[in-house]
Design a protein around this motif. Structure first.
Motif, PDB file in Angstrom:
ATOM      1  N   PRO A 132       4.513 -23.825   0.788  1.00  0.00           N
ATOM      2  CA  PRO A 132       3.728 -25.045   0.551  1.00  0.00           C
ATOM      3  C   PRO A 132       2.532 -25.191   1.501  1.00  0.00           C
ATOM      4  O   PRO A 132       1.567 -25.868   1.161  1.00  0.00           O
ATOM      5  N   LEU A 133       2.593 -24.567   2.664  1.00  0.00           N
ATOM      6  CA  LEU A 133       1.466 -24.676   3.590  1.00  0.00           C
ATOM      7  C   LEU A 133       0.192 -24.095   2.996  1.00  0.00           C
ATOM      8  O   LEU A 133      -0.914 -24.482   3.364  1.00  0.00           O
ATOM      9  N   ARG A 134       0.344 -23.207   2.030  1.00  0.00           N
ATOM     10  CA  ARG A 134      -0.821 -22.561   1.438  1.00  0.00           C
ATOM     11  C   ARG A 134      -1.686 -23.536   0.649  1.00  0.00           C
ATOM     12  O   ARG A 134      -2.874 -23.298   0.457  1.00  0.00           O
ATOM     13  N   VAL A 135      -1.112 -24.625   0.203  1.00  0.00           N
ATOM     14  CA  VAL A 135      -1.928 -25.655  -0.445  1.00  0.00           C
ATOM     15  C   VAL A 135      -2.983 -26.171   0.534  1.00  0.00           C
ATOM     16  O   VAL A 135      -4.167 -26.292   0.212  1.00  0.00           O
ATOM     17  N   LEU A 136      -2.544 -26.469   1.753  1.00  0.00           N
ATOM     18  CA  LEU A 136      -3.464 -26.968   2.772  1.00  0.00           C
ATOM     19  C   LEU A 136      -4.428 -25.876   3.219  1.00  0.00           C
ATOM     20  O   LEU A 136      -5.612 -26.138   3.447  1.00  0.00           O
ATOM     21  N   ARG A 137      -3.940 -24.656   3.336  1.00  0.00           N
ATOM     22  CA  ARG A 137      -4.799 -23.551   3.775  1.00  0.00           C
ATOM     23  C   ARG A 137      -5.914 -23.275   2.771  1.00  0.00           C
ATOM     24  O   ARG A 137      -7.079 -23.106   3.147  1.00  0.00           O
ATOM     25  N   VAL A 138      -5.574 -23.226   1.508  1.00  0.00           N
ATOM     26  CA  VAL A 138      -6.593 -22.947   0.499  1.00  0.00           C
ATOM     27  C   VAL A 138      -7.602 -24.084   0.427  1.00  0.00           C
ATOM     28  O   VAL A 138      -8.813 -23.855   0.297  1.00  0.00           O
ATOM     29  N   ALA A 139      -7.120 -25.322   0.533  1.00  0.00           N
ATOM     30  CA  ALA A 139      -8.047 -26.452   0.551  1.00  0.00           C
ATOM     31  C   ALA A 139      -8.983 -26.361   1.755  1.00  0.00           C
ATOM     32  O   ALA A 139     -10.176 -26.693   1.664  1.00  0.00           O
ATOM     33  N   ARG A 140      -8.447 -25.891   2.891  1.00  0.00           N
ATOM     34  CA  ARG A 140      -9.288 -25.726   4.087  1.00  0.00           C
ATOM     35  C   ARG A 140     -10.313 -24.615   3.881  1.00  0.00           C
ATOM     36  O   ARG A 140     -11.481 -24.756   4.258  1.00  0.00           O
ATOM     37  N   GLY A 167       7.784 -30.868  -4.795  1.00  0.00           N
ATOM     38  CA  GLY A 167       8.300 -31.616  -3.661  1.00  0.00           C
ATOM     39  C   GLY A 167       8.351 -30.819  -2.374  1.00  0.00           C
ATOM     40  O   GLY A 167       8.742 -31.338  -1.318  1.00  0.00           O
ATOM     41  N   GLU A 168       7.938 -29.554  -2.406  1.00  0.00           N
ATOM     42  CA  GLU A 168       7.998 -28.695  -1.223  1.00  0.00           C
ATOM     43  C   GLU A 168       7.061 -29.174  -0.108  1.00  0.00           C
ATOM     44  O   GLU A 168       7.301 -28.884   1.062  1.00  0.00           O
ATOM     45  N   LEU A 169       6.010 -29.890  -0.458  1.00  0.00           N
ATOM     46  CA  LEU A 169       5.083 -30.361   0.571  1.00  0.00           C
ATOM     47  C   LEU A 169       5.783 -31.254   1.591  1.00  0.00           C
ATOM     48  O   LEU A 169       5.388 -31.317   2.753  1.00  0.00           O
ATOM     49  N   HIS A 170       6.812 -31.952   1.154  1.00  0.00           N
ATOM     50  CA  HIS A 170       7.526 -32.859   2.052  1.00  0.00           C
ATOM     51  C   HIS A 170       8.365 -32.100   3.074  1.00  0.00           C
ATOM     52  O   HIS A 170       8.863 -32.703   4.040  1.00  0.00           O
ATOM     53  N   ALA A 171       8.529 -30.793   2.875  1.00  0.00           N
ATOM     54  CA  ALA A 171       9.292 -29.986   3.828  1.00  0.00           C
ATOM     55  C   ALA A 171       8.421 -29.459   4.965  1.00  0.00           C
ATOM     56  O   ALA A 171       8.937 -28.872   5.915  1.00  0.00           O
ATOM     57  N   LEU A 172       7.101 -29.673   4.873  1.00  0.00           N
ATOM     58  CA  LEU A 172       6.212 -29.215   5.933  1.00  0.00           C
ATOM     59  C   LEU A 172       6.400 -30.062   7.187  1.00  0.00           C
ATOM     60  O   LEU A 172       6.587 -31.278   7.105  1.00  0.00           O
ATOM     61  N   THR A 173       6.328 -29.437   8.336  1.00  0.00           N
ATOM     62  CA  THR A 173       6.409 -30.188   9.579  1.00  0.00           C
ATOM     63  C   THR A 173       5.084 -30.909   9.834  1.00  0.00           C
ATOM     64  O   THR A 173       4.021 -30.474   9.382  1.00  0.00           O
TER      65      THR A 173
END
Length: 392
Positions: A132-140, A167-173
């Motif tokens: 799920p972190l890749r959502v934020l990385r690609v947006a960055r 719902g995996e985004l909610h598992a990100l720290t």
């Protein structure tokens, strides 16, 4: 044993951009071999070593398998039989899945150079959806490379929507999320980061308070994006950009106050640095007063200055003025550098700070009496300042 440059160093060299950090990949070596050569192990989750002379990081080639939720939910396998192609396959985007050997030969099994030339941000494999972190990385990355015309491939955006819906985004720290958010906000077009998160449905999960600005009409959300874009053009520091991102949350009209509790909730959710939290809350609370500073009474000016603690933390008040000026410039057709309330507030702060305690102490004042006397002197100084600037 073969050593390659990988990832961002290869990508940015091909784009003609400065290369600051180099990631090194070692193929065909074991942990024991690396240690025998003097490399010092530092990796907690998978084998990473520090070069004995340069101190740079060298990672053993590895594969990974999904074993749980979130960014950390992976089992890694590193051994001499893991190939370069297998290691590159686990990476997020094709433009980050290239390697260069010591002779300068490019190894590009997933056509990253072609995507660089065509300005595509495209995932390497379906395993992209496991992290799920890749959502934020690609947006960055979209924010970083927007000035060069990069776009997210439709099929990659579809996988980002799939991750958001899962719902995996909610598992990100909080720490990992904030690291990506912080870096994205400091890009030249940070508003693209927010636009991409909204387009793939991630913003509603990560920052529902911010996402609400786009409904039922998008005007308030678009206004926030414009202010954030202006903050980048003005090269504002991170705390100012964070305050600009959150400044409109909960406001139903320009004269209303933002929702302080909602803004604090966003800051706490990502455990943002204290400086960012405090400035975002203060901007939300006092931005209206900041814009109409020339009409404020001496008492209202003093209350604001006291709240900002301009006597011990003058830079925080300056950051507040910068945030207000950025808002004003984003709403002006000309983008003028002039911001009369800013100069006025700086002058008022200087007048209040000019009041000295020594004369009052010499009169024998101490404790609460000294505090009240200082307040009265500062109020008188602000009244004199207002008269000098033609305010009644």
């Amino acid at each position: 044993m073969h050593i390659y440059k990988v990832g961002g160093a290869v990508r940015d060299r091909l784009l003609g951009l400065p290369v600051s950090d180099i990631d090194w990949l070692v193929v065909g070596a074991s942990v024991e071999q690396m240690q025998a050569l003097g490399y010092r192990p530092v990796g907690a989750d998978f084998p990473v070593f520090l070069h004995p002379a340069t101190g740079e990081e060298y990672a053993l080639a590895r594969t990974e398998r999904k074993s749980g939720r979130g960014y950390g939910g992976f089992t890694f396998h590193a051994s001499p039989d893991v190939t370069l192609e297998q290691d590159l396959m686990r990476r997020d985007l094709t433009i980050n899945a290239m390697a260069e050997d010591p002779q300068g030969v490019l190894h590009d099994p997933y056509h990253g150079r072609q995507d660089l030339e065509r300005r595509w941000l495209r995932h390497v494999s379906p395993a992209f959806a496991e992290d799920p972190l890749r959502v934020l990385r690609v947006a960055r990355f979209a924010a970083r490379y927007a000035p060069l015309g990069f776009r997210i491939a439709d099929e990659t955006l579809a996988l980002m929507r799939q991750i958001s819906d899962s719902g995996e985004l909610h598992a990100l720290t909080a720490e990992r999320s904030w690291k990506e958010i912080e870096r994205a906000l400091m890009e030249t077009q940070p508003q693209v980061f927010i636009q991409v998160l909204r387009e793939c449905g991630a913003l509603a999960h990560l920052m529902p308070e911010l996402d609400a600005l786009f409904a039922p009409v998008a005007s308030r959300g678009e206004r926030t994006l414009a202010v954030l874009a202006q903050a980048a053009r003005d090269e504002r520091p991170l705390p100012v950009r964070w305050a600009c991102l959150l400044h409109d949350i909960g406001r139903t009209d320009p004269d209303a106050q933002a929702d302080l509790s909602a803004i604090d909730a966003v800051s706490r959710r990502f455990k943002v640095p204290r400086e960012c939290q405090e400035l975002a809350a203060l901007v939300a609370q006092f931005q209206n007063e900041g814009h109409r500073a020339l009409t404020l009474s001496a008492a209202a000016l003093l209350e604001m200055l006291q709240r900002f603690d301009v006597y011990r933390r003058p830079q925080r008040f300056e950051a507040f003025i910068e945030a207000c000026q950025t808002q004003a410039r984003a709403g002006a057709d000309s983008g003028s550098e002039d911001y009369a309330p800013g100069d006025y507030l700086r002058g008022a702060a200087a007048a209040a700070r000019a009041v000295q305690a020594r004369p009052l102490v010499e009169r024998g004042l101490t404790g609460p009496a000294l505090g009240e006397a200082m307040k009265a002197e500062r109020l008188a100084a602000l009244e004199a300042f207002r008269r000098a600037h033609g305010e009644s």
